[in-house]
Structures are given as C-alpha cells and as structure tokens.
Design a protein around this motif. Structure first.
Motif, PDB file in Angstrom:
ATOM      1  N   LEU A   1      40.380  60.732  42.354  1.00 44.32           N
ATOM      2  CA  LEU A   1      40.112  59.736  41.272  1.00 44.32           C
ATOM      3  C   LEU A   1      39.941  58.383  42.336  1.00 44.32           C
ATOM      4  CD1 LEU A   1      42.675  59.300  38.417  1.00 44.32           C
ATOM      5  CD2 LEU A   1      39.792  59.927  38.122  1.00 44.32           C
ATOM      6  N   LEU A   2      40.591  58.705  43.965  1.00 45.63           N
ATOM      7  CA  LEU A   2      40.940  57.379  44.566  1.00 45.63           C
ATOM      8  C   LEU A   2      38.811  58.150  45.622  1.00 45.63           C
ATOM      9  CD1 LEU A   2      44.210  56.326  45.213  1.00 45.63           C
ATOM     10  CD2 LEU A   2      42.245  55.162  43.410  1.00 45.63           C
ATOM     11  N   GLN A   3      38.450  59.037  45.580  1.00 46.48           N
ATOM     12  CA  GLN A   3      37.319  59.006  46.649  1.00 46.48           C
ATOM     13  C   GLN A   3      36.629  57.689  46.843  1.00 46.48           C
ATOM     14  OE1 GLN A   3      36.781  62.080  48.209  1.00 46.48           O
ATOM     15  NE2 GLN A   3      38.460  63.021  48.054  1.00 46.48           N
ATOM     16  N   GLY A   4      36.237  57.448  48.502  1.00 49.12           N
ATOM     17  CA  GLY A   4      35.400  56.752  48.267  1.00 49.12           C
ATOM     18  C   GLY A   4      36.185  54.954  48.346  1.00 49.12           C
ATOM     19  N   VAL A   5      37.380  54.773  47.695  1.00 49.96           N
ATOM     20  CA  VAL A   5      38.381  53.737  47.931  1.00 49.96           C
ATOM     21  C   VAL A   5      38.620  53.307  48.709  1.00 49.96           C
ATOM     22  CG1 VAL A   5      39.894  52.418  46.201  1.00 49.96           C
ATOM     23  CG2 VAL A   5      38.238  54.016  45.398  1.00 49.96           C
ATOM     24  N   PRO A   6      39.055  52.195  49.903  1.00 51.63           N
ATOM     25  CA  PRO A   6      39.640  52.114  50.860  1.00 51.63           C
ATOM     26  C   PRO A   6      41.261  52.102  50.349  1.00 51.63           C
ATOM     27  CG  PRO A   6      38.737  49.685  50.256  1.00 51.63           C
ATOM     28  CD  PRO A   6      37.801  50.859  49.283  1.00 51.63           C
ATOM     29  N   ILE A   7      42.036  52.928  51.125  1.00 47.92           N
ATOM     30  CA  ILE A   7      43.843  53.026  50.767  1.00 47.92           C
ATOM     31  C   ILE A   7      44.547  52.644  52.028  1.00 47.92           C
ATOM     32  CG2 ILE A   7      43.226  54.581  48.289  1.00 47.92           C
ATOM     33  CD1 ILE A   7      44.204  57.271  50.136  1.00 47.92           C
ATOM     34  N   TYR A   8      45.770  52.766  51.778  1.00 46.52           N
ATOM     35  CA  TYR A   8      46.394  52.437  53.165  1.00 46.52           C
ATOM     36  C   TYR A   8      47.755  53.533  52.529  1.00 46.52           C
ATOM     37  CZ  TYR A   8      47.956  47.861  51.256  1.00 46.52           C
ATOM     38  OH  TYR A   8      48.322  47.088  50.897  1.00 46.52           O
ATOM     39  N   GLY A   9      48.239  53.348  53.106  1.00 46.87           N
ATOM     40  CA  GLY A   9      50.291  54.009  52.256  1.00 46.87           C
ATOM     41  C   GLY A   9      51.070  53.172  53.523  1.00 46.87           C
ATOM     42  N   GLY A  10      52.242  52.586  52.629  1.00 46.41           N
ATOM     43  CA  GLY A  10      53.429  51.825  52.905  1.00 46.41           C
ATOM     44  C   GLY A  10      54.838  52.795  52.354  1.00 46.41           C
ATOM     45  N   PRO A  11      55.559  52.131  52.623  1.00 42.02           N
ATOM     46  CA  PRO A  11      56.820  52.791  51.480  1.00 42.02           C
ATOM     47  C   PRO A  11      57.583  52.598  50.688  1.00 42.02           C
ATOM     48  CG  PRO A  11      57.405  50.274  53.028  1.00 42.02           C
ATOM     49  CD  PRO A  11      56.042  50.587  53.686  1.00 42.02           C
ATOM     50  N   GLY A  12      57.528  53.071  49.820  1.00 40.56           N
ATOM     51  CA  GLY A  12      58.436  52.518  48.329  1.00 40.56           C
ATOM     52  C   GLY A  12      57.920  53.868  47.403  1.00 40.56           C
ATOM     53  N   GLY A  13      57.343  54.815  48.263  1.00 45.48           N
ATOM     54  CA  GLY A  13      57.000  55.651  46.865  1.00 45.48           C
ATOM     55  C   GLY A  13      55.812  55.535  46.756  1.00 45.48           C
ATOM     56  N   GLU A  14      55.961  56.448  45.471  1.00 44.59           N
ATOM     57  CA  GLU A  14      54.605  56.486  45.321  1.00 44.59           C
ATOM     58  C   GLU A  14      53.642  55.571  44.013  1.00 44.59           C
ATOM     59  OE1 GLU A  14      54.103  59.409  40.734  1.00 44.59           O
ATOM     60  OE2 GLU A  14      51.303  59.955  42.322  1.00 44.59           O
ATOM     61  N   LEU A  15      53.035  54.536  45.124  1.00 44.86           N
ATOM     62  CA  LEU A  15      53.250  53.310  44.334  1.00 44.86           C
ATOM     63  C   LEU A  15      51.415  53.218  43.390  1.00 44.86           C
ATOM     64  CD1 LEU A  15      53.929  50.927  47.406  1.00 44.86           C
ATOM     65  CD2 LEU A  15      54.893  51.387  45.515  1.00 44.86           C
ATOM     66  N   THR A  16      50.823  53.740  43.387  1.00 49.38           N
ATOM     67  CA  THR A  16      49.595  53.935  43.268  1.00 49.38           C
ATOM     68  C   THR A  16      49.358  55.320  41.581  1.00 49.38           C
ATOM     69  OG1 THR A  16      48.242  52.842  44.725  1.00 49.38           O
ATOM     70  CG2 THR A  16      47.340  53.956  43.077  1.00 49.38           C
ATOM     71  N   THR A  17      49.722  54.931  40.136  1.00 49.36           N
ATOM     72  CA  THR A  17      49.847  56.343  40.184  1.00 49.36           C
ATOM     73  C   THR A  17      48.591  57.294  39.231  1.00 49.36           C
ATOM     74  OG1 THR A  17      49.747  55.669  38.002  1.00 49.36           O
ATOM     75  CG2 THR A  17      51.512  55.539  39.043  1.00 49.36           C
ATOM     76  N   PRO A  18      48.408  58.133  38.497  1.00 50.29           N
ATOM     77  CA  PRO A  18      46.884  58.293  37.841  1.00 50.29           C
ATOM     78  C   PRO A  18      46.577  57.487  37.251  1.00 50.29           C
ATOM     79  CG  PRO A  18      48.426  60.075  38.344  1.00 50.29           C
ATOM     80  CD  PRO A  18      49.262  59.240  38.576  1.00 50.29           C
ATOM     81  N   THR A  19      46.931  56.834  35.954  1.00 53.06           N
ATOM     82  CA  THR A  19      46.463  56.102  35.571  1.00 53.06           C
ATOM     83  C   THR A  19      45.872  54.726  35.954  1.00 53.06           C
ATOM     84  OG1 THR A  19      48.321  56.790  33.509  1.00 53.06           O
ATOM     85  CG2 THR A  19      47.413  54.351  33.374  1.00 53.06           C
ATOM     86  N   GLY A  20      47.256  54.211  37.053  1.00 55.99           N
ATOM     87  CA  GLY A  20      46.221  53.441  38.162  1.00 55.99           C
ATOM     88  C   GLY A  20      45.072  53.509  38.348  1.00 55.99           C
ATOM     89  N   ALA A  21      44.460  54.551  38.487  1.00 48.67           N
ATOM     90  CA  ALA A  21      44.367  54.763  39.988  1.00 48.67           C
ATOM     91  C   ALA A  21      42.913  55.358  38.991  1.00 48.67           C
ATOM     92  CB  ALA A  21      44.322  56.803  40.292  1.00 48.67           C
ATOM     93  N   VAL A  22      42.853  55.791  38.293  1.00 46.73           N
ATOM     94  CA  VAL A  22      41.557  55.868  37.049  1.00 46.73           C
ATOM     95  C   VAL A  22      41.527  54.313  36.579  1.00 46.73           C
ATOM     96  CG1 VAL A  22      42.408  56.174  34.239  1.00 46.73           C
ATOM     97  CG2 VAL A  22      40.534  57.057  34.820  1.00 46.73           C
ATOM     98  N   LEU A  23      41.767  53.433  36.611  1.00 44.82           N
ATOM     99  CA  LEU A  23      41.596  52.154  35.796  1.00 44.82           C
ATOM    100  C   LEU A  23      40.989  51.759  36.379  1.00 44.82           C
ATOM    101  CD1 LEU A  23      44.575  50.968  34.198  1.00 44.82           C
ATOM    102  CD2 LEU A  23      43.133  51.492  33.068  1.00 44.82           C
ATOM    103  N   LEU A  24      41.302  51.869  38.621  1.00 46.23           N
ATOM    104  CA  LEU A  24      40.616  51.441  39.646  1.00 46.23           C
ATOM    105  C   LEU A  24      39.029  51.945  39.300  1.00 46.23           C
ATOM    106  CD1 LEU A  24      43.068  51.904  42.062  1.00 46.23           C
ATOM    107  CD2 LEU A  24      42.218  48.952  40.866  1.00 46.23           C
ATOM    108  N   ALA A  25      38.450  53.402  39.240  1.00 52.44           N
ATOM    109  CA  ALA A  25      37.820  54.538  39.579  1.00 52.44           C
ATOM    110  C   ALA A  25      36.726  53.508  38.192  1.00 52.44           C
ATOM    111  CB  ALA A  25      38.538  56.058  39.389  1.00 52.44           C
TER     112      ALA A  25
END
Length: 500
Positions: free
Chosen positions: A284-308
C-alpha cells in the motif's frame, strides 16, 4: 474549503486518524451515526481526552456491549490508576454517564480491582458492571504474536516492541468474538445494506477493495480468495467506515502528508516472522516516502490504506495559514516520542510552495552489441516493470566503437528488480547506479469527455498552478483508430476539453 496536512512521525492507524479528526472539532456524531447505520449489534464508539508523551489529544475507541474492544488503555489498567475521573461527557446537550466496574484478578500473586467510568458520548445513559478474570500467566520474555489486518493473521498493538509472549490485537486477543473473517463480497453486502450516505458507502468500499487488492498481490492469490481477518473485525470496519464519513464531513480541498514512520522490528504472522512494514502495508505504501524508527509496528495496514486512498500528495508541510491542530492518540505510550498522529488544518497562504523533493535511483550501462529493435524492447520492459523514465544517449566507446548509454530512473524499492531486467535484456555484464535527489511537481490525472470519447489527461501542478497537461497517448490512439481521424485531432480535442 480548508487544506489538511498529516504528520505521521509516530505512524498512523485507523483509530489515530479518527482521533485527530475529532480533536480538530469534528462531532463524534459523524462517526457514531455512520456506525449505527451498519446495524452491528452492541457496537458503539467513544472519544475522550488523554495524553501521550506529554501531548494532549483525543483517543478514539470502539465499544462492544459497553467495553472497549482493545481492552483498557494502559493508564486505565495499572494499580491505582485514575480512570475517567469525571466519567461524564456533554454531547447532544445532555450528560452521558457509564459506570464500569472491573474486578481484575491477576495471577501474579496479587489482585487488582479497578472501579472506573467510561465516557460513551453516544446518547445512551446506562450503566455496565463487568466482573471478569484476566489470567496473565505469561512470561516477561516479551514475545508478541501479531495478527495483521488481512489474510496473513498477525496481531499488533500500535506502538509497541512486538515482544510479548501472549497474543494481542491492539492489546487484546482478537479471537474472543470480533475477529471473525469476512471476504470482500460479505463486506460489500454489509455496506450495501447499510444506511450510509452513497458517497460514504462508495469511499468505504474503495478502502476495503484497495486493502484486499494489496493483500492479494502480496500473497499471490486471487482477490476473491482473500479473507479479511482483522479487516473483517468490528473495530477495523468502524475505523474504515468512520474514516470515510470523516472525510465526507471535513471535505478537504487538499490533503497532504509528510514522510511516514513505519516503525521497526519484526512481526510474527501465519507466514512466519516478517520485517516491518508487513507485506500488505508495504504494498500500500509503494511510492510513499517512509522511514523506520523504534517502537515496533507503527503504521498498520488500515492506516496505510487511508494514506494510499485519501492523500493527494506526499510532500513536506506546504505553506498554510494555520487554523487548528489536532492530535489522534494511539493506545500505548512510546518510550522515545509521543504516540500521536498530528493533523493540521489551514487555508492556502498564497505563498508559492517549494517543489516536493524525492529520491530516485539513476541506473546506467553502455551497450554496443544490441540490435536497434532490442533497445525498443528493453525500454518497453523497463517502463512496464515500473521505471520512472528510460532514455538512450549515443556515445563512442573504446576502439571507436559506436554504442548507446542506457539510462533509467526508478524508486529505490524497484532498483534490484529493474537492474536485473536491464542486464538480462541488454546483455551488459554490469550496470552502475547512484541515488539522486530531485524536485518533483505534484501530479494528478483527470478524465475529460470529447466528441470521440473519454480521454485521460496527466497534469503537473506547483502551488496549485497547472504547469503542464498531456493527454494519454493510448487513449488518443484508440479513439483515433475507432473514429478514423488523425491522432493529433483527438489529442487537441482532449486539451480543449480541459476545465479552465
């Protein structure tokens, strides 16, 4: 109309998005009425003020029979926690009071009993008493099993380190009543039978369809075979339908988003231990600028589809006359940063926006022994596989041999795949690449009606001003052949049909 900007420094999930909308002042009724129209027994919603990492914001939760589906938030579950000190909310002009009494017996050699009050804010003033036993015979080895939001069944709690030896979905086990699976046909039926307004229903269906398509592609299965586990669960249905209703209510002129923090670590799924972001999220995040950071899984598929589906452009904060800022809170406190999604609302400032910056891979190799037709086929293959651009430059190689410099631009995630195609099709023994930053105008597409039929047009925009417009070649070609007219006549007709 207002413009909105999302700051996903701590990722995004459906409940955080709705919390941010509510924190801006959107009435809870917007979501509550949409949820009520679905006819899901015992399901309601609530919002309350809370804080994460020292930031005040709004926490949105789904209730089933008066209980939060995710279980109590951490500040509600600890010994001596002050839970819902007021226990009342003034909504619709009158008070709502929900007294929940929880007697939790923890098998850690001691017993906790919490009496607390939840704000329901939906217009029902009734009391609930819940006495239930929680047996926490788990090791503090912290190994966490995740059930993801679609067919690969891993559980997640937004904003944690994924290392807890018992299964949670947002802090509780999804196998106790609302984790039933549904396929896309069942979701469509649920939405079709609802009393949702048509624009909300259609947007919700697009969200579910996009999420199902991502899962199907990630696991190489037909869409009709994908079973929605987490997405079939009540809380995720509420999140997506609620988000569709929120966007209809806010009616943003433009929604932008900065780089997205996806988190870190690995998640345990039915397909084994997988790195963050999980497969459907990454798709879902293809073409979206992303980065990683501590805290485990911060962006869920539900959140990703809202962005997409909802975001118009992924850019740094554009010039705005800022009016208000809302914070939607996740369930947990993160050790390194506030677990909050920030949503800014404002109106255009009239100042020109800087072009968006993006990173691309520039891949090159020289070829001197490929037939001309082979170069044409190479370009077709690369563009079809996702290259941003391909171009050829004539040059003179050693021993004065004429050759061609093949240059290709692509995003980093496609680099390895496209480099492989380049080597196989060109016969070159190697290629080089470097990463380059580039300024990019915003791009969109619209469809216009001409005397020959419909034509799609791609546009480039900067600060709201159209820089360029180009009708799709294939549309013009198809219509020109069908009508027996020159291609350029269809092309000109499409440009003339553009709105002023």
């Amino acid at each position: 109309m207002a413009s909105y900007h999302l700051d996903c420094a701590s990722g995004i999930a459906g409940d955080m998005f709705l919390g941010a909308c509510l924190d801006l002042g959107m009435p809870l009724d917007v979501v509550a009425e949409a949820v009520a129209s679905l006819g899901l027994p015992g399901v309601a919603v609530e919002s309350r003020k809370a804080s994460r990492g020292g930031f005040a914001g709004t926490r949105f939760r789904v209730l089933l029979d008066g209980r939060p589906l995710e279980g109590p938030d951490p500040e509600e579950a600890g010994p001596g926690a002050a839970i819902g000190s007021s226990g009342t909310a003034r909504e619709h002009g009158h008070e709502h009071r929900h007294d929940h009494e929880h007697g939790h017996d923890h098998e850690h050699g001691h017993e906790h009993r919490h009496e607390h009050e939840h704000r329901h804010e939906l217009g029902h003033g009734h009391e609930h008493e819940h006495g239930h036993d929680h047996e926490h015979g788990h090791e503090h080895r912290h190994e966490h099993e995740h059930r993801h939001e679609l067919g690969h069944g891993h559980e997640h709690e937004h904003g944690h380190d994924h290392e807890h030896g018992h299964e949670h979905v947002h802090g509780h086990d999804h196998d106790h009543g609302h984790g039933d699976s549904r396929d896309l046909a069942q979701i469509r039926t649920l939405l079709a039978r609802s009393g949702l307004r048509p624009p909300v229903r259609e947007r919700a269906l697009r969200l579910f369809s996009r999420l199902g398509e991502a899962e199907a592609k990630a696991h190489a299965m037909p869409l009709d075979r994908v079973h929605f586990h987490e997405v079939g669960a009540v809380d995720s249905i509420v999140d997506l339908v609620g988000a569709a209703a929120a966007i209809e209510h806010l009616a943003p002129e433009r929604l932008t988003c900065g780089p997205v923090n996806v988190g870190s670590g690995r998640v345990k799924t039915d397909h084994g231990h997988l790195p963050v972001p999980a497969p459907a999220t990454a798709e879902l995040l293809q073409g979206v600028p992303i980065y990683g950071g501590p805290g485990g899984e911060l962006t869920t598929p539900t959140g990703a589809v809202l962005l997409a589906e909802l975001v118009d452009a992924f850019v740094e904060l554009p010039p705005l006359v800022l009016e208000i800022t809302g914070y939607g809170l996740g369930r947990k406190d993160l050790p390194m940063q506030p677990n909050a999604l920030r949503l800014l609302r404002g109106r255009p400032s009239g100042l020109p926006a800087a072009p968006a910056t993006a990173e691309v891979a520039v891949v090159e190799c020289e070829v001197d022994d490929l037939a001309g037709e082979g170069f044409g086929f190479l370009m077709e293959r690369l563009l079809a596989a996702g290259a941003l651009d391909v171009y050829f430059t004539p040059l003179v190689m050693k021993k004065s041999r004429p050759g061609i410099l093949v240059s290709m631009l692509c995003r980093r995630p496609q680099l390895e795949q496209l480099a492989g195609i380049l080597l196989v099709e060109s016969g070159s023994l190697g290629c080089r690449y470097h990463m380059a930053a580039r300024f990019e105008a915003e791009r969109d597409s619209l469809e216009v009606e001409t005397a020959f039929g419909k034509v799609r047009i791609k546009r480039g925009r900067l600060a709201g001003r159209v820089l360029a417009a180009a009708p799709e070649y294939e549309d013009c070609r198809r219509l020109a052949l069908a009508a027996g007219v020159p291609w350029r006549e269809v092309y000109r007709a499409a440009l003339a049909a553009l709105p002023a």
